[in-house]
Design a protein around this motif. Structure first.
Motif, PDB file in Angstrom:
ATOM      1  N   SER A 148     -58.412  69.019  61.385  1.00 46.89           N
ATOM      2  CA  SER A 148     -58.918  69.834  60.281  1.00 46.89           C
ATOM      3  C   SER A 148     -59.867  69.067  59.381  1.00 46.89           C
ATOM      4  O   SER A 148     -60.566  69.682  58.566  1.00 46.89           O
ATOM      5  CB  SER A 148     -57.751  70.374  59.449  1.00 46.89           C
ATOM      6  OG  SER A 148     -56.964  69.302  58.938  1.00 46.89           O
ATOM      7  N   HIS A 149     -59.925  67.737  59.499  1.00 45.93           N
ATOM      8  CA  HIS A 149     -60.826  66.934  58.680  1.00 45.93           C
ATOM      9  C   HIS A 149     -62.183  66.701  59.338  1.00 45.93           C
ATOM     10  O   HIS A 149     -63.027  66.032  58.754  1.00 45.93           O
ATOM     11  CB  HIS A 149     -60.181  65.573  58.372  1.00 45.93           C
ATOM     12  CG  HIS A 149     -59.098  65.667  57.355  1.00 45.93           C
ATOM     13  ND1 HIS A 149     -58.372  64.578  56.921  1.00 45.93           N
ATOM     14  CD2 HIS A 149     -58.595  66.727  56.664  1.00 45.93           C
ATOM     15  CE1 HIS A 149     -57.482  64.955  56.027  1.00 45.93           C
ATOM     16  NE2 HIS A 149     -57.602  66.262  55.859  1.00 45.93           N
ATOM     17  N   TYR A 220     -63.118  61.322  49.886  1.00 45.11           N
ATOM     18  CA  TYR A 220     -62.063  61.869  49.033  1.00 45.11           C
ATOM     19  C   TYR A 220     -62.556  63.079  48.239  1.00 45.11           C
ATOM     20  O   TYR A 220     -61.817  64.044  48.030  1.00 45.11           O
ATOM     21  CB  TYR A 220     -61.553  60.786  48.079  1.00 45.11           C
ATOM     22  CG  TYR A 220     -60.439  61.263  47.175  1.00 45.11           C
ATOM     23  CD1 TYR A 220     -59.144  61.396  47.650  1.00 45.11           C
ATOM     24  CD2 TYR A 220     -60.693  61.583  45.840  1.00 45.11           C
ATOM     25  CE1 TYR A 220     -58.123  61.844  46.830  1.00 45.11           C
ATOM     26  CE2 TYR A 220     -59.670  62.027  45.016  1.00 45.11           C
ATOM     27  CZ  TYR A 220     -58.395  62.158  45.512  1.00 45.11           C
ATOM     28  OH  TYR A 220     -57.389  62.609  44.704  1.00 45.11           O
ATOM     29  N   GLU A 221     -63.832  63.061  47.803  1.00 45.79           N
ATOM     30  CA  GLU A 221     -64.370  64.187  47.012  1.00 45.79           C
ATOM     31  C   GLU A 221     -64.579  65.432  47.860  1.00 45.79           C
ATOM     32  O   GLU A 221     -64.721  66.532  47.313  1.00 45.79           O
ATOM     33  CB  GLU A 221     -65.692  63.782  46.363  1.00 45.79           C
ATOM     34  CG  GLU A 221     -65.590  62.701  45.308  1.00 45.79           C
ATOM     35  CD  GLU A 221     -65.550  61.304  45.898  1.00 45.79           C
ATOM     36  OE1 GLU A 221     -65.431  60.333  45.140  1.00 45.79           O
ATOM     37  OE2 GLU A 221     -65.643  61.190  47.145  1.00 45.79           O
ATOM     38  N   ILE A 223     -62.455  66.613  50.178  1.00 44.59           N
ATOM     39  CA  ILE A 223     -61.192  67.249  50.554  1.00 44.59           C
ATOM     40  C   ILE A 223     -60.739  68.179  49.441  1.00 44.59           C
ATOM     41  O   ILE A 223     -60.772  67.823  48.265  1.00 44.59           O
ATOM     42  CB  ILE A 223     -60.114  66.183  50.841  1.00 44.59           C
ATOM     43  CG1 ILE A 223     -60.560  65.264  51.986  1.00 44.59           C
ATOM     44  CG2 ILE A 223     -58.793  66.844  51.194  1.00 44.59           C
ATOM     45  CD1 ILE A 223     -59.596  64.148  52.263  1.00 44.59           C
ATOM     46  N   ARG A 224     -60.330  69.378  49.818  1.00 40.10           N
ATOM     47  CA  ARG A 224     -59.806  70.358  48.867  1.00 40.10           C
ATOM     48  C   ARG A 224     -58.302  70.494  49.088  1.00 40.10           C
ATOM     49  O   ARG A 224     -57.859  71.011  50.114  1.00 40.10           O
ATOM     50  CB  ARG A 224     -60.491  71.725  49.066  1.00 40.10           C
ATOM     51  CG  ARG A 224     -62.004  71.681  48.892  1.00 40.10           C
ATOM     52  CD  ARG A 224     -62.383  71.442  47.449  1.00 40.10           C
ATOM     53  NE  ARG A 224     -63.809  71.513  47.249  1.00 40.10           N
ATOM     54  CZ  ARG A 224     -64.626  70.483  47.274  1.00 40.10           C
ATOM     55  NH1 ARG A 224     -64.128  69.272  47.517  1.00 40.10           N
ATOM     56  NH2 ARG A 224     -65.921  70.612  47.077  1.00 40.10           N
ATOM     57  N   ASN A 225     -57.541  70.032  48.126  1.00 38.29           N
ATOM     58  CA  ASN A 225     -56.084  70.134  48.196  1.00 38.29           C
ATOM     59  C   ASN A 225     -55.635  71.300  47.331  1.00 38.29           C
ATOM     60  O   ASN A 225     -55.662  71.228  46.105  1.00 38.29           O
ATOM     61  CB  ASN A 225     -55.432  68.826  47.717  1.00 38.29           C
ATOM     62  CG  ASN A 225     -55.724  67.668  48.649  1.00 38.29           C
ATOM     63  OD1 ASN A 225     -55.732  67.841  49.862  1.00 38.29           O
ATOM     64  ND2 ASN A 225     -55.946  66.487  48.096  1.00 38.29           N
ATOM     65  N   TYR A 226     -55.222  72.378  47.990  1.00 31.13           N
ATOM     66  CA  TYR A 226     -54.765  73.563  47.280  1.00 31.13           C
ATOM     67  C   TYR A 226     -53.238  73.606  47.301  1.00 31.13           C
ATOM     68  O   TYR A 226     -52.631  73.620  48.381  1.00 31.13           O
ATOM     69  CB  TYR A 226     -55.317  74.831  47.932  1.00 31.13           C
ATOM     70  CG  TYR A 226     -56.817  74.930  47.891  1.00 31.13           C
ATOM     71  CD1 TYR A 226     -57.483  75.201  46.713  1.00 31.13           C
ATOM     72  CD2 TYR A 226     -57.575  74.736  49.043  1.00 31.13           C
ATOM     73  CE1 TYR A 226     -58.863  75.283  46.671  1.00 31.13           C
ATOM     74  CE2 TYR A 226     -58.957  74.817  49.009  1.00 31.13           C
ATOM     75  CZ  TYR A 226     -59.595  75.098  47.816  1.00 31.13           C
ATOM     76  OH  TYR A 226     -60.952  75.172  47.787  1.00 31.13           O
ATOM     77  N   PRO A 227     -52.598  73.608  46.158  1.00 31.08           N
ATOM     78  CA  PRO A 227     -51.125  73.691  46.148  1.00 31.08           C
ATOM     79  C   PRO A 227     -50.673  75.123  46.389  1.00 31.08           C
ATOM     80  O   PRO A 227     -51.091  76.059  45.700  1.00 31.08           O
ATOM     81  CB  PRO A 227     -50.762  73.215  44.734  1.00 31.08           C
ATOM     82  CG  PRO A 227     -51.969  73.545  43.908  1.00 31.08           C
ATOM     83  CD  PRO A 227     -53.166  73.440  44.813  1.00 31.08           C
ATOM     84  N   SER A 230     -43.873  77.120  48.223  1.00 28.24           N
ATOM     85  CA  SER A 230     -43.067  77.122  49.438  1.00 28.24           C
ATOM     86  C   SER A 230     -42.206  78.374  49.501  1.00 28.24           C
ATOM     87  O   SER A 230     -41.797  78.930  48.475  1.00 28.24           O
ATOM     88  CB  SER A 230     -42.188  75.879  49.494  1.00 28.24           C
ATOM     89  OG  SER A 230     -41.343  75.915  50.609  1.00 28.24           O
TER      90      SER A 230
END
Length: 426
Positions: A148-149, A220-221, A223-227, A230
């Motif tokens: 996915s990266h 690092y900039e 990448i989108r980390n969406y929380p 669960s």
């Protein structure tokens, strides 16, 4: 001929030819070729002047000094003030004259402010990556690099043609990474002072040849980390064992690998046999317009329709699994009736706001108002997750007049309301 399903012939040229630096003492002569890349439509901005009397359109732009303080270097003077320039009223003003090209300074928006940047500032900010190079950084386990990266087009790394020593050295690295199930991380600068790229080299060994498959990795900039919440916190969101089994059966029944008597297993939708319906549709109509300029848009061909629809054979075989999945996961339609008197469509559109816009409005209110303790009311309403909502914690009074602490901000807030004609008198 152009309406037939075929791929475009592209001249295969190396995107990089040079050394693959392994440490400070070893250099391998390699070449990088593009293996997979998105094919776009040809540019439709160009027009042919043959047979038509056309004239080039000349765009004449006049740059005017809208904010005089920016020309003097004071960028913060009008940072929070919105000024509307009337060209007719200020036609004779010195600040409304056309500026020559050498006096123009580009600016960029940072929040609500415009920050000027000269050419000298840009030259200082530019990152000089140096001469073109391809450097090995490290080896790592293949499992640590998720697919996915992967970014950008796919390339292949092969040894330079005619260089047997480089071919033997590169083949050693390819077989070593393949046996150890590892990949190589490298830094790529394809040309002088180009933006550096972080790439991963994955070994590929086939009967036709061996190479490294090169994919670009994000920084690092990038990448989108969406929380995401669960499903484990609430029992009603947890699937049962029967539901999990039904989902597994559905996934297995929609497998694209089919058995073939000659080749064993064969992939149903192979990229080598699938053509882009957009490109094929475009060239099909282009051929008709070349023969007849007044030809209408042609209907969709059955081949293109086949590409746009799911394969019937696969879904016919998966019909029992689809029925089982629908029974295990029943779907009901929830009708929500809202009275027009209480909530109109215009009010619904006003309620849809991006988070950044809402955050800006909250910051403006907090900066322009002095919040007193009696104006902040904490309500006791708590949701099921024991979280107090933000709108239940703060209650800010609306601005009804222009105060003395921040009159400019109060004036802007009154203009944004547009709900009463008496705001200008206040």
């Amino acid at each position: 001929m152009m309406s037939e399903m075929r791929s475009r012939s592209v001249l295969n040229r190396a995107t990089y030819t040079g050394d693959f630096e392994v440490g400070s003492r070893m250099r391998v002569q390699v070449q990088l070729f593009t293996r997979c890349r998105e094919q776009l439509l040809p540019s439709l901005k160009k027009e042919s002047t043959l047979g038509t009397d056309t004239k080039a359109v000349i765009t004449d732009r006049v740059y005017k000094n809208k904010f005089s303080d920016y020309a003097n270097g004071d960028a913060n003077a009008n940072a929070n003030v919105n000024v509307n320039v009337n060209a007719n009223a200020n036609a004779d003003s010195n600040d409304n004259k056309g500026l020559p090209e050498d006096e123009r300074i580009p600016s960029y928006l940072y929040g609500k402010q415009r920050i000027p940047f000269t050419q000298e500032d840009k030259n200082r900010l530019d990152y000089a990556s140096g001469e073109k190079h391809f450097q090995l950084l490290a080896f790592t386990d293949k499992k640590l690099i998720p697919r996915s990266h992967f970014m950008g087009p796919v390339m292949v790394c092969v040894a330079q043609a005619g260089n047997q020593g480089s071919a033997m050295t590169l083949s050693t690295f390819i077989h070593g990474c393949f046996e150890k199930n590892r990949v190589a991380i490298a830094r790529l600068v394809s040309r002088k002072n180009a933006a550096p790229k972080l790439v991963v080299l994955e070994p590929r060994i086939k009967a036709s040849g061996e190479c490294f498959v090169v994919n670009e990795l994000p920084f690092y900039e990038d990448i989108r980390n969406y929380p995401f919440a669960s499903f484990a916190f609430n029992k009603k969101f947890q699937p049962t064992a029967q539901q999990i089994e039904a989902a597994k059966n559905l996934v297995n029944s929609l497998n694209l690998m089919e058995e073939d008597d000659n080749e064993g297993e064969k992939e149903l939708l192979r990229p080598q046999e699938m053509f882009n319906p957009i490109l094929q549709r475009f060239y099909e109509n282009l051929q008709c317009r070349a023969l007849d300029p007044n030809a209408p848009i042609q209907p969709l061909s059955p081949t293109i329709i086949k590409y746009l629809e799911p394969p019937e054979e696969v879904f016919r075989k998966a019909e029992p699994a689809l029925k089982e999945f629908a029974e295990k996961f029943p779907v009901t339609v929830i009708r929500c009736v809202i009275s027009c008197a209480t909530f109109s469509k215009k009010e619904a559109k006003k309620e849809r706001k991006h988070w950044s816009e809402l955050n800006d409005e909250i910051n403006d209110l907090l900066q322009g108002l002095s919040l007193k303790k009696e104006e902040v009311k904490v309500k006791e309403e708590i949701d099921e997750d024991m979280n107090i909502h933000f709108n239940q914690m703060l209650e800010i009074n609306a601005i009804t007049k222009i105060g003395t602490k921040s009159p400019i901000h109060d004036f802007d807030q009154l203009l944004k309301k547009r709900s009463s004609p008496d705001h200008f008198q206040k």
